[in-house]
Scaffold this motif. Structure first.
Motif, mmCIF file in Angstrom:
data_model
loop_
_atom_site.group_PDB
_atom_site.id
_atom_site.type_symbol
_atom_site.label_atom_id
_atom_site.label_comp_id
_atom_site.label_asym_id
_atom_site.label_seq_id
_atom_site.Cartn_x
_atom_site.Cartn_y
_atom_site.Cartn_z
ATOM 1 N N SER A 158 0.841 -1.198 0.000
ATOM 2 C CA SER A 158 0.000 0.000 0.000
ATOM 3 C C SER A 158 0.871 1.241 0.000
ATOM 4 N N HIS A 181 0.510 5.382 1.086
ATOM 5 C CA HIS A 181 -0.241 6.479 1.696
ATOM 6 C C HIS A 181 0.374 7.797 1.238
ATOM 7 N N TYR A 183 0.419 11.970 2.435
ATOM 8 C CA TYR A 183 0.097 12.945 3.476
ATOM 9 C C TYR A 183 0.668 14.293 3.080
ATOM 10 N N GLN A 231 1.934 17.966 4.905
ATOM 11 C CA GLN A 231 2.249 18.631 6.174
ATOM 12 C C GLN A 231 2.561 20.093 5.907
ATOM 13 N N HIS A 271 3.750 23.849 7.391
ATOM 14 C CA HIS A 271 4.782 24.249 8.337
ATOM 15 C C HIS A 271 4.215 24.385 9.761
ATOM 16 N N GLY A 272 4.837 23.688 10.702
ATOM 17 C CA GLY A 272 4.424 23.797 12.097
ATOM 18 C C GLY A 272 3.179 23.003 12.448
ATOM 19 N N GLU A 273 2.708 22.200 11.497
ATOM 20 C CA GLU A 273 1.486 21.426 11.750
ATOM 21 C C GLU A 273 1.756 19.933 11.621
ATOM 22 N N ALA A 274 0.735 19.152 11.918
ATOM 23 C CA ALA A 274 0.855 17.700 11.804
ATOM 24 C C ALA A 274 0.619 17.262 10.367
ATOM 25 N N PRO A 275 1.163 16.122 9.981
ATOM 26 C CA PRO A 275 0.822 15.573 8.663
ATOM 27 C C PRO A 275 -0.667 15.248 8.607
ATOM 28 N N PHE A 286 -3.686 13.262 6.375
ATOM 29 C CA PHE A 286 -3.919 12.197 5.397
ATOM 30 C C PHE A 286 -4.591 12.731 4.145
ATOM 31 N N ILE A 315 -5.086 6.745 0.359
ATOM 32 C CA ILE A 315 -4.382 5.461 0.386
ATOM 33 C C ILE A 315 -4.647 4.758 -0.931
ATOM 34 N N PHE A 338 4.401 13.789 1.822
ATOM 35 C CA PHE A 338 5.093 12.550 2.170
ATOM 36 C C PHE A 338 4.334 11.354 1.620
ATOM 37 N N SER A 348 4.086 0.443 2.706
ATOM 38 C CA SER A 348 4.187 -0.818 3.439
ATOM 39 C C SER A 348 4.394 -1.905 2.388
ATOM 40 N N LEU A 379 4.515 1.687 8.706
ATOM 41 C CA LEU A 379 4.476 2.547 7.539
ATOM 42 C C LEU A 379 5.771 3.350 7.542
ATOM 43 N N PHE A 419 7.997 6.288 5.846
ATOM 44 C CA PHE A 419 7.808 7.487 5.043
ATOM 45 C C PHE A 419 9.042 7.842 4.233
#
Lengths: 117, 111
Positions: B30, B32, B34, B36, B38-42, B44, B47, B87, B91, B99, B101
């Motif tokens: 698979s 994935h 994502y 991201q 700047h300054g934040e979470a990745p 989704f 898939i 990103f 897998s 997973l 990256f």
């Protein structure tokens, strides 16, 4: 309302100290993870838990110890902090059991920026 | 076995298109994607689970070429909000439940 929440958001500490980061998810997911993102933005998995059971334990110094009291919580304790531990640590969760990571998206927390001086 | 992303960085003008590639030296199960900021979470995006599968998300779509062991992310008519680091996570068949990256592709969309 937050799906995956981490505390604290920022952590500044001196070398040699011990610190913990907490993570909680309210999505009902079975699997939780810790990822480390270094200054070059590389996202590297550290640990994964499925229903409180450790299923992934990458080559991480044993100063790092994860603990999962229940499937909604995954904490990370770090002993004897070193300069190289400075990074952003992300908690994440996904639906599904052991194979969940293959076909379920990861939901990330907002990260904890750890700075070791 | 970290997947390889290319290019490392892309600069676009609003409305232009871009392609980001993700390739693996091992047979993929698979892929994935994502994004991201700047300054934040990745966050989704999508898939892909089967060879040849294509998925779309707004004006962002992706394909999965199982034979070539690669996936491509297509961003069409880019908007300022598309800026960020993309990103891919992969897998493998018979691999452990993790997973891995790639190093990311930084996309900058200018007005």
């Amino acid at each position: 309302d937050t799906a995956v929440s981490q505390t604290p958001k920022y952590l500044v500490t001196q070398m040699g100290n011990d610190k913990s980061i907490k993570c909680e998810q309210n999505l009902g997911h079975d699997t939780m993870y810790w990822y480390k993102q270094d200054s070059k933005k590389f996202l590297k998995i550290m640990f994964s838990y499925n229903n409180k059971e450790l299923i992934i334990n990458e080559t991480v110094p044993n100063r790092f110890s994860p603990k999962s009291p229940d499937k909604a919580h995954l904490n990370l304790h770090i002993n004897s902090l070193e300069l190289g531990d400075s990074a952003v640590y992300f908690c994440a969760s996904s639906q599904g059991g052991g194979r969940g990571v293959y076909n379920s998206p990861l939901h990330f927390g907002n990260g904890t920026r750890l700075t070791v001086t | 076995q970290q997947p390889v992303q290319s290019p490392q960085a892309v600069i676009l003008r609003e409305g232009e298109d871009a392609v980001i590639n993700c390739s693996s030296s091992k047979a993929l199960y698979s892929v994935h994607w994502y994004r991201q900021k700047h300054g934040e979470a990745p966050v989704f995006l999508m898939i892909l689970l089967k060879g040849g599968e294509q998925k779309g998300h707004e004006k962002i779509s992706a394909s999965f070429n199982e034979k070539k062991q690669q996936s491509s992310l297509y961003l069409t008519a880019s908007q300022l909000s598309y800026s960020g680091t993309y990103f891919c996570g992969t897998s493998w068949r018979g691999g452990s439940e993790k997973l891995v990256f790639g190093k990311g592709t930084k996309l900058t969309v200018n007005p």
